[in-house]
Design a protein around this motif. Structure first.
Motif, mmCIF file in Angstrom:
data_model
loop_
_atom_site.group_PDB
_atom_site.id
_atom_site.type_symbol
_atom_site.label_atom_id
_atom_site.label_comp_id
_atom_site.label_asym_id
_atom_site.label_seq_id
_atom_site.Cartn_x
_atom_site.Cartn_y
_atom_site.Cartn_z
ATOM 1 N N TRP A 197 0.826 -1.207 0.000
ATOM 2 C CA TRP A 197 0.000 0.000 0.000
ATOM 3 C C TRP A 197 0.861 1.259 0.000
ATOM 4 O O TRP A 197 0.499 2.272 -0.608
ATOM 5 N N PRO B 166 1.425 4.263 -4.662
ATOM 6 C CA PRO B 166 1.347 5.557 -5.358
ATOM 7 C C PRO B 166 2.671 6.053 -5.924
ATOM 8 O O PRO B 166 2.700 7.123 -6.549
ATOM 9 N N SER C 292 -0.131 8.882 0.380
ATOM 10 C CA SER C 292 -0.671 8.457 -0.909
ATOM 11 C C SER C 292 -1.175 9.645 -1.721
ATOM 12 O O SER C 292 -0.902 9.756 -2.923
ATOM 13 N N TYR D 106 0.534 10.681 -5.181
ATOM 14 C CA TYR D 106 -0.263 10.625 -6.408
ATOM 15 C C TYR D 106 -0.292 11.986 -7.097
ATOM 16 O O TYR D 106 -0.169 12.069 -8.328
ATOM 17 N N SER E 173 -7.208 11.651 -7.639
ATOM 18 C CA SER E 173 -6.470 11.188 -6.457
ATOM 19 C C SER E 173 -7.413 10.996 -5.264
ATOM 20 O O SER E 173 -7.252 10.043 -4.483
ATOM 21 N N VAL F 257 -9.067 3.253 -1.278
ATOM 22 C CA VAL F 257 -8.184 2.689 -0.251
ATOM 23 C C VAL F 257 -8.950 2.474 1.047
ATOM 24 O O VAL F 257 -8.870 1.408 1.677
#
Length: 635
Positions: free
Chosen positions: A27, A31, A132, A136, A167, A174
């Motif tokens: 995880w 990104p 993330s 991103y 994003s 997620v």
């Protein structure tokens, strides 16, 4: 043999934790530019199979680790069920290395009562979302081409708004990937980490709010972009390849309707509205799949897949009718329902049952804490129901005022912790308000069995209970079961401090006897935890009365009317250990700080204000021996 089982469990747990660490690192890497431009294309080229096509990569990365953990967790728990309780286990638990981290760190806030461990993991999850989102954005902004700028209105900031909206949608996915784990009641994933479905409901609530906030921001951002660039016709676009707009909008609208009923002020006042609108999750997920396609849906698929398996198994269990033997009717509008149980079915104290009464509602299932002990009462399982809402009041009136020969009931469960650590304490303090005392009955009965039968060295017990009216004191009669009561409780160290807050003395004009109502079983009924139908001619159910006639049996409450003759030594022992205070509330700070012992376990169940007060006392740092037990009965 036990040694081999312990080694096997330790090996399974180690491997499973390694897979979980790898899953978390995935995880974190997802990104990054290296993953998106190098690793992912290479994996797709190598894992592009005939059967799974491009989805093979996502199935391997996102689905396989979760399914592996679920299967390994099932084996881990199965082996753990073969291990008997032993003194070394208790001594290891008494060390309690994480005791300080388990204490409430936040009490009054939007997250409720949060321990140090929970706050640490919540902070790490928020850090993952921030990492993330920022990563991103950096990657997507670097890939903006002149043609994309032209498509988004000819200005760079509109192109960046497009990428930012994308994003936000990925972040929502997620959060959605973890949303269903806490409500998968029979899953092996939660017990593997020492969690229960009831205690994890708050994680589902937190994730649900994050999901809808991110998806709402995602949708609003795109609507704003389309309005600014003169492309509002995009709202009605349903692409057959890639992302489809109309299903995404429908999914968002359904999710917003569901979300609106989850806030406490609405959920508590209009529970049925909250209950029925929650079934909209089916439409929400269906349109979500149509919106992003199966390839990206594989990211959230594992948790939803485990939830659907759990839901199907619960559906199969709920189709059977269990045998309701009897009910104890208390003058404080409270029932104790007693069901026939298979002796092979075991559960831990504070476990939950979900109950459905078709004659009231075929769809509504309500959770109740089990008040019985599977060790002390091998033939029955009991729950206590307080008439506080519309559903529970209808049930009380059916049983108390117009009982039928038979009441059809279905049950799901039990759900609860795989083990408890109450024995690690020198003193166990149970603080309750009103019907919040019912979860403690199973603990007390389990410790009675351990003390009288297994000769356990159990902690001293202190029950601090607050009631509104003196008639509520009759709930203390449910401390002992209707049968299977040990004959001698004189050395059972239990002390009860009961407080009646709204009355200054005993109201004798409201004295009413406690009644027992017996029901006739049907040949189609099942013992709870058994697949065999009741055999009426051979059933032990006939021991309370010869023919299970529905004739109420009366008995004066020993706690509410202490002037009556005590009918048994166990009741005498409990009544003599009870101190009743009228017209005052318990001074919890004084009572808890006066407790003596190197390790004092504190359990609390009751109104929100009481739970926060007890948590604040335990987290104040003024008494290092107070250990707040993180068992959740209400959310």
């Amino acid at each position: 043999m036990d040694g081999r089982v312990r080694i096997a469990r330790r090996g399974i747990w180690t491997v499973t934790m390694m897979v979980c660490v790898g899953y978390i690192m995935m995880w974190m890497a997802m990104p990054t530019a290296v993953y998106l431009t190098t690793w992912l294309p290479k994996l797709r080229s190598q894992l592009n199979s005939t059967y799974f096509s491009s989805q093979g990569t996502n199935l391997l990365i996102y689905t396989f680790p979760v399914l592996f953990v679920a299967v390994a967790g099932s084996l881990y728990l199965h082996l753990g069920a073969k291990l008997p309780y032993s003194e070394p286990d208790r001594e290891a638990a008494k060390k309690n290395r994480l005791g300080r981290w388990r204490r409430p760190l936040m009490v009054r806030g939007p997250l409720g009562i949060v321990s140090g461990i929970e706050l640490a993991f919540f902070s790490m999850f928020i850090a993952l979302l921030v990492w993330s989102f920022s990563t991103y954005l950096h990657f997507f902004f670097s890939k903006i081409s002149p043609s994309q700028i032209e498509d988004d209105g000819g200005t760079l900031w509109k192109a960046k708004l497009d990428r930012a909206a994308l994003s936000l949608g990925i972040l929502g996915n997620v959060c959605l990937s973890f949303l269903f784990f806490p409500v998968t009641r029979g899953s092996s994933v939660l017990p593997l980490f020492g969690l229960t479905s009831e205690g994890s409901i708050k994680y589902h609530v937190w994730l649900g709010h994050l999901v809808m906030l991110l998806f709402a921001a995602h949708g609003v951002s795109y609507l704003l972009l389309w309005a600014l660039t003169g492309r509002l016709w995009e709202v009605l676009k349903w692409q057959h390849v890639g992302v489809a707009n109309i299903p995404g909008e429908l999914s968002l609208l359904v999710g917003l309707c569901l979300w609106a009923t989850t806030f406490p002020s609405i959920r508590r006042r209009f529970f049925e509205l909250f209950f029925y609108t929650h079934y909209l999750y089916i439409l929400f997920v269906f349109f979500f799949f149509l919106h992003i396609g199966i390839s990206y849906a594989c990211i959230m698929l594992p948790g939803f897949y485990l939830f659907m398996i759990d839901r199907y198994l619960r559906f199969l269990q709920s189709r059977s009718r269990v045998c309701l033997i009897s009910a104890r009717v208390l003058p404080c509008e409270t029932l104790e329902l007693n069901f026939s149980k298979s002796p092979d079915l075991n559960y831990t104290p504070t476990s939950l049952l979900f109950i459905n009464v078709p004659s009231i509602s075929k769809l509504q299932w309500h959770p109740f804490t089990i008040s019985s002990s599977s060790s002390l009462e091998q033939e029955t399982v009991s729950v206590v129901v307080k008439a506080e809402g519309s559903w529970t009041r209808k049930l009380y009136e059916m049983v108390a005022f117009s009982p039928a020969d038979r009441l059809e009931v279905s049950i799901e469960g039990p759900y609860g912790p795989t083990s408890t650590h109450f024995l690690r304490h020198d003193l166990l303090v149970m603080v309750s308000g009103g019907s919040g005392i019912t979860p403690f009955f199973s603990i007390i009965r389990e410790l009675i069995y351990g003390k009288t039968t297994l000769k356990w060295k159990i902690p001293k017990l202190l029950v601090i209970c607050a009631f509104k009216k003196s008639s509520d004191l009759t709930m203390l009669d449910l401390l002992l079961p209707i049968s299977d009561i040990p004959s001698n409780l004189s050395d059972f160290d239990l002390h009860i401090e009961a407080y009646v807050t709204r009355e200054r003395e005993l109201r004798t004009e409201d004295l009413k006897p406690m009644r027992a109502v017996w029901f006739k079983p049907s040949a189609s009924d099942l013992r709870f935890g058994s697949k065999k139908e009741i055999q009426l001619q051979r059933s032990k159910l006939q021991t309370p009365t010869k023919n299970l006639q529905q004739t109420p049996m009366s008995r004066e409450s020993q706690f509410y009317n202490p002037n009556t003759e005590l009918e048994s030594l166990p009741h005498r022992s409990l009544v003599e250990s009870t101190n009743v205070h009228y017209g005052e509330r318990p001074d919890l700070k004084r009572l808890l700080f006066d407790c003596k012992g190197s390790s004092i376990g504190i359990l609390v169940s009751g109104p929100k204000k009481m739970r926060h007060e007890v948590a604040a006392i335990c987290s104040s740092g003024l008494a290092d021996n107070l250990q707040f037990e993180s068992i959740s009965f209400t959310w």
